[in-house]
Write a protein that holds these residues in place. Sequence first.
Motif, PDB file in Angstrom:
ATOM      1  N   GLU A 204       0.831  -1.206   0.000  1.00 13.91           N
ATOM      2  CA  GLU A 204       0.000   0.000   0.000  1.00 13.91           C
ATOM      3  C   GLU A 204       0.868   1.259   0.000  1.00 13.91           C
ATOM      4  N   LEU A 205       1.935   1.244   0.781  1.00 14.50           N
ATOM      5  CA  LEU A 205       2.849   2.381   0.781  1.00 14.50           C
ATOM      6  C   LEU A 205       3.486   2.578  -0.594  1.00 14.50           C
ATOM      7  N   ALA A 206       3.840   1.451  -1.256  1.00 18.60           N
ATOM      8  CA  ALA A 206       4.456   1.540  -2.591  1.00 18.60           C
ATOM      9  C   ALA A 206       3.497   2.142  -3.602  1.00 18.60           C
ATOM     10  N   ARG A 207       2.219   1.840  -3.462  1.00 20.18           N
ATOM     11  CA  ARG A 207       1.238   2.430  -4.361  1.00 20.18           C
ATOM     12  C   ARG A 207       1.167   3.951  -4.179  1.00 20.18           C
ATOM     13  N   ARG A 208       1.330   4.369  -2.919  1.00 24.04           N
ATOM     14  CA  ARG A 208       1.278   5.798  -2.635  1.00 24.04           C
ATOM     15  C   ARG A 208       2.577   6.504  -3.055  1.00 24.04           C
ATOM     16  N   ASN A 209       3.697   5.871  -2.657  1.00 24.73           N
ATOM     17  CA  ASN A 209       4.999   6.492  -2.904  1.00 24.73           C
ATOM     18  C   ASN A 209       6.073   5.418  -2.813  1.00 24.73           C
ATOM     19  N   PRO A 210       6.636   4.969  -3.960  1.00 25.50           N
ATOM     20  CA  PRO A 210       7.635   3.883  -3.939  1.00 25.50           C
ATOM     21  C   PRO A 210       8.811   4.188  -3.017  1.00 25.50           C
ATOM     22  N   GLY A 211       9.273   5.424  -3.002  1.00 23.37           N
ATOM     23  CA  GLY A 211      10.405   5.769  -2.144  1.00 23.37           C
ATOM     24  C   GLY A 211      10.075   5.630  -0.677  1.00 23.37           C
ATOM     25  N   GLU A 212       8.869   5.983  -0.313  1.00 25.39           N
ATOM     26  CA  GLU A 212       8.431   5.865   1.076  1.00 25.39           C
ATOM     27  C   GLU A 212       8.388   4.412   1.509  1.00 25.39           C
ATOM     28  N   ALA A 213       7.961   3.528   0.621  1.00 22.49           N
ATOM     29  CA  ALA A 213       7.918   2.104   0.954  1.00 22.49           C
ATOM     30  C   ALA A 213       9.317   1.562   1.212  1.00 22.49           C
ATOM     31  N   GLY A 214      10.282   2.003   0.423  1.00 24.62           N
ATOM     32  CA  GLY A 214      11.660   1.562   0.636  1.00 24.62           C
ATOM     33  C   GLY A 214      12.191   2.024   1.975  1.00 24.62           C
ATOM     34  N   GLN A 215      11.903   3.264   2.345  1.00 15.88           N
ATOM     35  CA  GLN A 215      12.323   3.770   3.645  1.00 15.88           C
ATOM     36  C   GLN A 215      11.662   2.984   4.780  1.00 15.88           C
ATOM     37  N   ALA A 216      10.366   2.706   4.637  1.00 14.85           N
ATOM     38  CA  ALA A 216       9.639   1.983   5.676  1.00 14.85           C
ATOM     39  C   ALA A 216      10.201   0.580   5.852  1.00 14.85           C
ATOM     40  N   ARG A 217      10.512  -0.080   4.740  1.00 16.83           N
ATOM     41  CA  ARG A 217      11.089  -1.428   4.814  1.00 16.83           C
ATOM     42  C   ARG A 217      12.439  -1.398   5.526  1.00 16.83           C
ATOM     43  N   ALA A 218      13.302  -0.445   5.177  1.00 18.93           N
ATOM     44  CA  ALA A 218      14.613  -0.361   5.823  1.00 18.93           C
ATOM     45  C   ALA A 218      14.476  -0.078   7.318  1.00 18.93           C
ATOM     46  N   ALA A 219      13.590   0.857   7.669  1.00 19.61           N
ATOM     47  CA  ALA A 219      13.394   1.189   9.071  1.00 19.61           C
ATOM     48  C   ALA A 219      12.809   0.010   9.841  1.00 19.61           C
ATOM     49  N   PHE A 220      11.817  -0.656   9.247  1.00 21.81           N
ATOM     50  CA  PHE A 220      11.167  -1.781   9.916  1.00 21.81           C
ATOM     51  C   PHE A 220      12.141  -2.929  10.140  1.00 21.81           C
ATOM     52  N   ASP A 221      12.963  -3.244   9.125  1.00 20.89           N
ATOM     53  CA  ASP A 221      13.940  -4.322   9.283  1.00 20.89           C
ATOM     54  C   ASP A 221      14.971  -3.990  10.352  1.00 20.89           C
ATOM     55  N   SER A 222      15.369  -2.715  10.433  1.00 20.40           N
ATOM     56  CA  SER A 222      16.310  -2.292  11.468  1.00 20.40           C
ATOM     57  C   SER A 222      15.680  -2.412  12.856  1.00 20.40           C
ATOM     58  N   LEU A 223      14.404  -2.058  12.954  1.00 22.41           N
ATOM     59  CA  LEU A 223      13.697  -2.127  14.233  1.00 22.41           C
ATOM     60  C   LEU A 223      13.523  -3.553  14.720  1.00 22.41           C
ATOM     61  N   THR A 224      13.177  -4.457  13.819  1.00 18.97           N
ATOM     62  CA  THR A 224      12.800  -5.826  14.213  1.00 18.97           C
ATOM     63  C   THR A 224      13.915  -6.847  14.014  1.00 18.97           C
ATOM     64  N   PHE A 225      15.059  -6.441  13.451  1.00 14.51           N
ATOM     65  CA  PHE A 225      16.134  -7.372  13.126  1.00 14.51           C
ATOM     66  C   PHE A 225      15.628  -8.515  12.255  1.00 14.51           C
ATOM     67  N   GLY A 226      14.620  -8.222  11.449  1.00 14.14           N
ATOM     68  CA  GLY A 226      14.083  -9.220  10.539  1.00 14.14           C
ATOM     69  C   GLY A 226      13.232 -10.275  11.196  1.00 14.14           C
ATOM     70  N   GLU A 227      12.845 -10.081  12.465  1.00 13.97           N
ATOM     71  CA  GLU A 227      12.110 -11.118  13.200  1.00 13.97           C
ATOM     72  C   GLU A 227      10.606 -10.901  13.192  1.00 13.97           C
ATOM     73  N   GLY A 228      10.117  -9.888  12.523  1.00 17.20           N
ATOM     74  CA  GLY A 228       8.676  -9.746  12.363  1.00 17.20           C
ATOM     75  C   GLY A 228       8.038  -8.799  13.345  1.00 17.20           C
ATOM     76  N   VAL A 229       6.799  -8.407  12.993  1.00 16.06           N
ATOM     77  CA  VAL A 229       6.092  -7.396  13.764  1.00 16.06           C
ATOM     78  C   VAL A 229       5.733  -7.875  15.167  1.00 16.06           C
ATOM     79  N   GLU A 230       5.634  -9.190  15.368  1.00 20.22           N
ATOM     80  CA  GLU A 230       5.267  -9.708  16.691  1.00 20.22           C
ATOM     81  C   GLU A 230       6.304  -9.376  17.756  1.00 20.22           C
ATOM     82  N   THR A 231       7.521  -9.049  17.332  1.00 18.20           N
ATOM     83  CA  THR A 231       8.584  -8.760  18.299  1.00 18.20           C
ATOM     84  C   THR A 231       8.608  -7.307  18.742  1.00 18.20           C
ATOM     85  N   VAL A 232       7.796  -6.462  18.125  1.00 15.72           N
ATOM     86  CA  VAL A 232       7.853  -5.031  18.419  1.00 15.72           C
ATOM     87  C   VAL A 232       7.167  -4.737  19.756  1.00 15.72           C
TER      88      VAL A 232
END
Length: 455
Positions: free
Chosen positions: A22-50
């Motif tokens: 959904e973010l990519a549909r709105r703004n591809p660059g924003e989706a890339g930033q969100a993915r990088a930030a989310f992976d940094s936050l969760t260490f790739g272990e998923g939203v359940e760890t937040v």
Amino acid sequence: MDEKEGMVGRSGDDEVQDALAELARRNPGEAGQARAAFDSLTFGEGVETVTLYGLQYWLWYLLPTKWCTDLTEHQQLAATLGAMFDLLEMPRYAAACTSETTMQVLTAWHEGRDAGFKALEKAMNASGVQPPDVEEILTWGRVMGLQENDAFLATAAHLEMAIAAGHLAPGARGWRADAERITGEFLTSPSAVGEQSRLERIHSERMESWATSRGAARARLTKMIASRIMSPAAVPEDAEARLAPVRWLLTLASTDGGIPLTANHTLARAVVAEGCHRFDWLTLTGRPRSESDIPEAWTLRELVRQLGAVRRSKRTLVLTPAGKRLARADTATLWSAVAAALIPFDPAEGAAAEVVLMLHLTEAPNGYFEQRAAVTEAMAGEGWHAPASGTPIPVNDVGWLMGALHRRLDLLGLLHRQHSLDDPGDRLTDTGRATAQTALRARALRPRTDAGFGW
């Protein structure tokens, strides 16, 4: 966390991918930033760890210190992560990303490292999910072992659930006391039937860390002592009598005007004279000229200062908030505090005092020269060195280091003093043994720091 409960029907990964799409549909660059930030936050272990604590730590520390970019991009990364949490239907986490607090903390980091740390500490302390220290239960260490770190993160998650359930309202009147109560109850309750509480596991871990020694001499002593100090010692029957000098000085400091001091900021002569009269402190002339003439007087002042009970205000000593609590405290509370302060704060004097007390409790030879030799060996094994030569601390210097503890033991009347050449040496009284056990227990269970060896 409760905000994730709606995801049970689908995997967290599916929800994340949908949000990113959904973010990519709105703004591809924003989706890339969100993915990088989310992976940094969760260490790739998923939203359940937040958790809210983990998210705040990432926003307020890791983002500004580990992502080398300008303030605008830091703010944009936080905002895109917030948009992602919005799509994941996690409004509290989304709000944290875009809050005024987050913007203020990020701005502070770009003003300088000191400003950043100050803003980080202020924001964390006000968030409600930063586990607080709990008086008489636990002070968190700057350096944590695995058990303590696990308990810290579990407590942060528990506080978050308390906020979600309406049991804790950060910013409301009395909320910090509520946070301490919730934290204390959580730490002291078994995590499962038949299991140790988190506090007990922290204590075991700290005790093990304290007992670990680089040298064989200290290791032999801690091996014999550790099990004896795992449980608190009973309050001695004559504890109030032993505490009399401390109680007297706290009472004096609590009076209007506090305790008068000389121009050199030592205890006034009249105060020293009263102490000599009350407690039979030995004087050569019967008329002490100053605090410096009476070891008990300046030892008492050192001890009360280590308790954090007094502060100087011009030419008087007055009680601090901690001192006011101790002045009103019952015997058990004051004895526990004084026993914990029996071991001097100075690192080298403290290391020597630990060994002396362990020697007393293990019935080792306790003549002065035997003690001094044993302390010298133990400290050398732990890596203590003289400042100028770089060699192990000389035996005569170790004798000076032992003096701080012996003065405190004398002040509180905790020693049977040697009276003849046939006497094997000074011995702790029964109250002295209980106080030594309490002192060593407090030493072993104190918060860990990053302090190393050296002198």
